[in-house]
Design a protein around this motif. Structure first.
Motif, PDB file in Angstrom:
ATOM      1  N   GLU A   1      -0.630  -4.188 -12.935  1.00  0.00           N
ATOM      2  CA  GLU A   1      -2.003  -3.680 -12.934  1.00  0.00           C
ATOM      3  C   GLU A   1      -2.053  -2.215 -12.516  1.00  0.00           C
ATOM      4  O   GLU A   1      -2.807  -1.429 -13.087  1.00  0.00           O
ATOM      5  N   VAL A   2      -1.244  -1.845 -11.527  1.00  0.00           N
ATOM      6  CA  VAL A   2      -1.209  -0.450 -11.085  1.00  0.00           C
ATOM      7  C   VAL A   2      -0.641   0.429 -12.197  1.00  0.00           C
ATOM      8  O   VAL A   2      -1.170   1.498 -12.487  1.00  0.00           O
ATOM      9  N   GLU A   3       0.413  -0.023 -12.847  1.00  0.00           N
ATOM     10  CA  GLU A   3       1.004   0.739 -13.950  1.00  0.00           C
ATOM     11  C   GLU A   3       0.020   0.887 -15.110  1.00  0.00           C
ATOM     12  O   GLU A   3      -0.066   1.951 -15.726  1.00  0.00           O
TER      13      GLU A   3
ATOM     14  N   ARG B   1      -5.180   6.209   1.301  1.00  0.00           N
ATOM     15  CA  ARG B   1      -5.678   4.863   1.569  1.00  0.00           C
ATOM     16  C   ARG B   1      -7.191   4.758   1.389  1.00  0.00           C
ATOM     17  O   ARG B   1      -7.695   3.844   0.736  1.00  0.00           O
ATOM     18  N   SER B   2      -7.922   5.699   1.963  1.00  0.00           N
ATOM     19  CA  SER B   2      -9.389   5.663   1.903  1.00  0.00           C
ATOM     20  C   SER B   2      -9.893   5.741   0.467  1.00  0.00           C
ATOM     21  O   SER B   2     -10.825   5.024   0.091  1.00  0.00           O
ATOM     22  N   THR B   3      -9.293   6.610  -0.327  1.00  0.00           N
ATOM     23  CA  THR B   3      -9.703   6.754  -1.723  1.00  0.00           C
ATOM     24  C   THR B   3      -9.412   5.489  -2.505  1.00  0.00           C
ATOM     25  O   THR B   3     -10.246   5.015  -3.285  1.00  0.00           O
ATOM     26  N   ILE B   4      -8.254   4.888  -2.289  1.00  0.00           N
ATOM     27  CA  ILE B   4      -7.899   3.645  -2.978  1.00  0.00           C
ATOM     28  C   ILE B   4      -8.916   2.554  -2.656  1.00  0.00           C
ATOM     29  O   ILE B   4      -9.445   1.899  -3.560  1.00  0.00           O
ATOM     30  N   TYR B   5      -9.235   2.371  -1.379  1.00  0.00           N
ATOM     31  CA  TYR B   5     -10.178   1.322  -0.997  1.00  0.00           C
ATOM     32  C   TYR B   5     -11.600   1.630  -1.471  1.00  0.00           C
ATOM     33  O   TYR B   5     -12.339   0.721  -1.863  1.00  0.00           O
ATOM     34  N   ARG B   6     -11.990   2.898  -1.465  1.00  0.00           N
ATOM     35  CA  ARG B   6     -13.327   3.264  -1.967  1.00  0.00           C
ATOM     36  C   ARG B   6     -13.419   2.996  -3.460  1.00  0.00           C
ATOM     37  O   ARG B   6     -14.396   2.419  -3.944  1.00  0.00           O
TER      38      ARG B   6
ATOM     39  N   LEU C   1       0.788  -1.231   0.000  1.00  0.00           N
ATOM     40  CA  LEU C   1       0.000   0.000   0.000  1.00  0.00           C
ATOM     41  C   LEU C   1       0.826   1.290   0.000  1.00  0.00           C
ATOM     42  O   LEU C   1       0.524   2.196  -0.786  1.00  0.00           O
ATOM     43  N   PRO C   2       1.847   1.432   0.831  1.00  0.00           N
ATOM     44  CA  PRO C   2       2.601   2.704   0.801  1.00  0.00           C
ATOM     45  C   PRO C   2       3.178   3.023  -0.583  1.00  0.00           C
ATOM     46  O   PRO C   2       3.159   4.176  -1.020  1.00  0.00           O
ATOM     47  N   GLU C   3       3.662   2.009  -1.290  1.00  0.00           N
ATOM     48  CA  GLU C   3       4.214   2.249  -2.625  1.00  0.00           C
ATOM     49  C   GLU C   3       3.098   2.557  -3.622  1.00  0.00           C
ATOM     50  O   GLU C   3       3.259   3.421  -4.490  1.00  0.00           O
ATOM     51  N   VAL C   4       1.958   1.882  -3.489  1.00  0.00           N
ATOM     52  CA  VAL C   4       0.815   2.174  -4.362  1.00  0.00           C
ATOM     53  C   VAL C   4       0.389   3.625  -4.156  1.00  0.00           C
ATOM     54  O   VAL C   4       0.188   4.362  -5.124  1.00  0.00           O
ATOM     55  N   GLN C   5       0.255   4.048  -2.903  1.00  0.00           N
ATOM     56  CA  GLN C   5      -0.135   5.427  -2.599  1.00  0.00           C
ATOM     57  C   GLN C   5       0.849   6.421  -3.222  1.00  0.00           C
ATOM     58  O   GLN C   5       0.443   7.443  -3.776  1.00  0.00           O
ATOM     59  N   HIS C   6       2.127   6.137  -3.101  1.00  0.00           N
ATOM     60  CA  HIS C   6       3.159   7.018  -3.644  1.00  0.00           C
ATOM     61  C   HIS C   6       3.041   7.111  -5.161  1.00  0.00           C
ATOM     62  O   HIS C   6       3.121   8.210  -5.731  1.00  0.00           O
TER      63      HIS C   6
END
Length: 71
Positions: free
Chosen positions: A61-63, A32-37, A21-26
């Motif tokens: 997938e993130v890329e 975090r809340s926006t990603i999970y929503r 998660l920290p790397e995804v957020q970066h």
């Protein structure tokens, strides 16, 4: 030692890297809340379960999600 490609192989082997998660957020610039929503709404890739409460996202997938937003 290291990953090699068998002689005569026509396809390059791609290793899927999992990112937490920290790397995804970066990378995506979201909290975090926006990603999970957005995951719940189907707007963001879902993570894979690693065990217990640990999850990680496929880097590919993130890329791809980021590339889709840049179009």
């Amino acid at each position: 030692m290291g990953e090699g490609v068998a002689k005569g192989a026509t396809e390059t082997r791609r290793v899927t890297r999992l990112i937490r998660l920290p790397e995804v957020q970066h990378r995506v610039g979201l909290g975090r809340s926006t990603i999970y929503r957005w995951m719940a709404e189907g707007k963001f890739p879902k993570p894979v379960q690693l065990g217990g409460y640990a999850v990680a996202w496929s880097e590919a997938e993130v890329e791809a999600w980021i590339a889709g937003k840049l179009k």
